[in-house]
Design a protein around this motif. Structure first.
Motif: not given
Lengths: 203, 203
Positions: A161-165, B182-188, B157-163, A183-185
DNA sequence: TGTACATCAGTGAACGCGCGTTCACTGATGTAC
DNA sequence: TGTACATCAGTGAACGCGCGTTCACTGATGTAC
């Protein structure tokens, strides 16, 4: 033996630090050996006294962050790796997803500036990058672990989340959307850090 | 007027599609005009009948994903942009953070393959990239919005987490840590999608 | 202490290759008559 | 319907520049005596 033993090592460090900053700002391929050596107040040819090739410099520059600029970064954030507690994770993500970090092109974490470059680089470079990733995950995990049996999953997801944001915000420099994503992240990561046990119990 | 009106457009599409795949796999700078034109069964010189320069091709290739390969991708995931419901967000993140997507170097989302390249590219390229980002955020937001007043923050935030999860996994190809992230991000992400209202109420 | 020597960090010119871009051309195809 | 023509998509050789790397050298400095 001419020149003190430390002299060459210091020159090498100057080259690596110059490279770290330039790679962070412009990416691996857009930085030339000339640019690096200029910034280190040296001339082109001497480069190969210190490194086998440009790729070796990339690996060294990524590695250097952890104990160099990254240590400074952690200190500024109030994070002490030798004394990790339940507050550490919050301090970490708060600083990582800050506007200050987003604006710090020279001092930023290489995971934000260079992930695509690393994905296409040699295994040595990827190994250096992995050190950074492991350090961040480990730090978060140790901070979270006390109250949560899913600490590792959450540490991994917080890192993503940190890196992606930040990576996404970086692709749209100065835009409103970039700031909105950061901000959202930040808000979501803070929520996860503060209340991770509640969130992880679902599903 | 020689050649039908549609002929040039079709050739252009062939060039763009070849470029999209090659950029995804090797990055912008590691792909040459020759490689692109070869893949499109054309010769080098003709390139400039269709594009002003290489950067313009980059912009076109990124843009093309949304309605081209990306539309196919959404269909495979069971996502229908014209009929978004509360399940859409889950279908989206489930496919985005899948092992299949991680392995699909040619067909992957450009936000995973090219964020660093875009951060250093022209405003035109960044604008094309922004279309993709907005499309993903918007789709998630509309799916989440029904039950949650913080829908936009969560979509971002979901987008940031996915990417972020996929970008980090990409930097360590084939490693255990990559799969773990990948698996952790998927679960979260799945947890956030299923129970976003509960999680967002905290703090 | 002073001096000759050996080492090797650093210099800067040169090499060679790759790639983006240009350009004169060719030839396939739609249109006019 | 058939043919000459005009257009312009596509060709492929050439240009020019930049950059990673090499190499013969130079000169600063530590050591031996």
């Amino acid at each position: 033996m001419p020149y003190s033993a430390a002299h060459k090592e210091q020159t090498r460090l100057r080259i690596v630090e110059a490279a770290r900053i330039l790679f962070n700002r412009h990416g691996f391929q857009n930085v030339t050996i000339d640019m690096v050596m200029d910034k280190a107040d040296l001339t082109r040819g001497g480069f190969y006294n210190h490194f086998k090739n440009k790729e070796a410099l990339f690996s060294a520059a990524v590695s250097s962050f952890l104990m160099g600029r990254g240590a400074q970064w952690r200190a500024d954030a109030g994070v002490d790796p030798s004394n990790i507690n339940s507050e550490t994770a919050f301090q970490m993500i708060d600083a990582y997803l800050s506007t200050k970090h987003l604006g710090d092109l020279d001092g930023q974490c290489p995971m934000i500036a260079l992930p695509s470059d690393v994905a296409r680089a040699s295994p040595d470079v990827q190994a250096s990058f992995q050190q950074l990733l492991i350090a961040m995950v480990s730090l978060l995990e140790r901070s979270i672990a006390a109250g949560d049996q899913n600490g590792r999953q959450e540490a991994l997801s917080l890192t993503a989340l940190c890196v992606g944001g930040m990576v996404l915000a970086r692709t749209l420099p100065g835009s409103e959307l970039a700031e909105e994503i950061r901000a959202a992240a930040h808000t979501t990561a803070a929520q996860m850090t503060r209340h991770q046990s509640g969130a992880s119990r679902s599903v």
